[in-house]
Design a protein around this motif. Sequence first.
Motif, mmCIF file in Angstrom:
data_model
loop_
_atom_site.group_PDB
_atom_site.id
_atom_site.type_symbol
_atom_site.label_atom_id
_atom_site.label_comp_id
_atom_site.label_asym_id
_atom_site.label_seq_id
_atom_site.Cartn_x
_atom_site.Cartn_y
_atom_site.Cartn_z
ATOM 1 N N LEU A 226 -1.455 12.054 1.636
ATOM 2 C CA LEU A 226 -0.567 11.240 2.503
ATOM 3 C C LEU A 226 -0.531 11.785 3.923
ATOM 4 O O LEU A 226 0.223 11.254 4.776
ATOM 5 N N ASN A 227 -1.094 12.857 4.163
ATOM 6 C CA ASN A 227 -0.780 13.512 5.627
ATOM 7 C C ASN A 227 -1.973 14.175 6.130
ATOM 8 O O ASN A 227 -1.731 14.918 7.035
ATOM 9 N N GLY A 228 -3.114 13.555 5.888
ATOM 10 C CA GLY A 228 -4.328 14.057 6.454
ATOM 11 C C GLY A 228 -4.713 15.632 6.389
ATOM 12 O O GLY A 228 -5.351 16.084 7.455
ATOM 13 N N ASP A 477 1.851 4.482 7.140
ATOM 14 C CA ASP A 477 2.516 5.717 7.811
ATOM 15 C C ASP A 477 2.096 7.018 7.047
ATOM 16 O O ASP A 477 2.182 7.138 5.936
ATOM 17 N N ASP A 478 1.952 8.055 7.664
ATOM 18 C CA ASP A 478 1.532 9.222 7.161
ATOM 19 C C ASP A 478 2.983 10.225 6.728
ATOM 20 O O ASP A 478 4.050 9.684 7.065
ATOM 21 N N ASP A 480 4.268 13.018 7.801
ATOM 22 C CA ASP A 480 4.870 13.392 9.178
ATOM 23 C C ASP A 480 5.878 12.302 9.828
ATOM 24 O O ASP A 480 7.161 12.475 9.920
ATOM 25 N N THR A 481 5.234 11.220 9.878
ATOM 26 C CA THR A 481 5.877 9.883 10.272
ATOM 27 C C THR A 481 7.247 9.466 9.540
ATOM 28 O O THR A 481 8.257 9.256 10.184
#
Length: 509
Positions: A226-228, A477-478, A480-481
């Motif tokens: 989810l967050n690269g 959306d990732d 952090d977003t």
Amino acid sequence: MINTNQLPPMILTDAYKLSHHRLYPEAKSMTAYGEFRTSFNKDPTDHRIVFYGIQYIIKNYISRKWTLEDIDKTELFLKTFNANQTEYPFPKELFKKFIKENNGYFPVVIEAIPEGSVIYPHVPVFQITAQNEYSCLVTFLETLLTMVWYPTTVATLSRKVKNVISQYFDQTTSPSCKFLLNSRLQDFGFRGCTSIEQSVIGGCAHLLNFEGTDTMSAAYYAQFELNGGKPVGNSIPATEHSVMTSYESELASITKSIQEYGDKFVSIVMDSYDYKNALENLLPAVKSVKLKMGGYLVIRPDSGDIVKTVLDGLKACDLVFGSELNELGYKVLNNCSVIQGDGVTFDVIHQILQSVEALGFSAQNVVFGMGGGLLQKVNRDTMSFATKLSMIESKSGVIRNIMKKPKTDSGKFSLPGAFKVYLEKDENGLEIPKVYPRDSISADHPEKNSSHSQTTDSKNILRIVYDNGPVPDIVWDDFDTIKQRIENQWASRPVFAKVLSDEIETLRR
């Protein structure tokens, strides 16, 4: 091992859904929606809700292709499932039709608000539209989509805990130490989960608000899926009672723990035998070892009166290692703190922090670990989630708005029509989500949607996330977003809001 991908998608619903295709009237289109009907545990002081989890459901379940083999498996099962010893009814030919004509994808359009949105009861979080011969399938996916209640409820609970800890941080913690807030609630819930999947879904919901977690399944998934690859969670080495009791003396186990990990962070459970003795005698006995290692020590009580054990731990650490007064006049222990991980609830955290402040200590000296209270002691009724049919367009084009309004329970009313959700300013200039009929026109929002079109209104935050199959160009959306959206909206939105427009209120009458 249960692999849910081996289960036919036709049976990933409540049984009675299979029979509804013969019960719904013929229609040109039907619309249903999902909402939370109450605040967390009907909290009268704060109605804010953190919406989260639709991405997981859409990606892993709704976007799955159905196959003719799935139909065969379902048919074999249903031959023995009906209580009257006949085959349980299901829309076999309708399923075959969309498998052939729609590449196996379920034939509905799903809209959802952005994950991390801070909303209120009765704001539609998703909306389902089905058309023509598939109209009778409009609520077939309800069971799966309704499961968004779980991550949303955990995310809301975790945020409410952060809210109360933040209040005590504001009163007792120096601005330079406010960053510690993000590590004050640790997820201890993995072992209490019913499945690995629950640990991931619930654990990720918690990580939207805090970085502390022992649920590595969630931290790994959030980071890499989810967050690269960017980290979202962390923990520290810690003992358990089995480690403590494996030595001939508790002093030996405490000493070993500090020697191994005491140059950085280590957490040590202190009540395996006698918490009072551990504080009064063992803690002073390892003082020199701890100071030599130069790291940070966290002590953990795990039984007894929850408030008293935390206060006793703070006083013992202060006596042994000392403290400094911060600029607000509260004590900050020298490189040590207390973590309470047993019996922790929202109310308990409030009680502990209230007592800690009264004793003259900063809230930064206490960390909390929530297990079952965070990931398990919630259910669909915690915020009363429901999915309801709200609009039918007949074969001749006549639109009929539908709502549930039981006289025996006014709290279970549903909203009539099809909807759009705009962000508007309330009377105090604070931004809130506001619910309108999908075909309404106003001076502020001149766009008009047709009864079964979801694409013409750019201001509507109900956005298409599934359109008779995965949306090719969708960018989720990732992590952090989503976290930043929560931070911004939680801080800027009021604790109460009137979210139903006058047009919706008129339709409800």
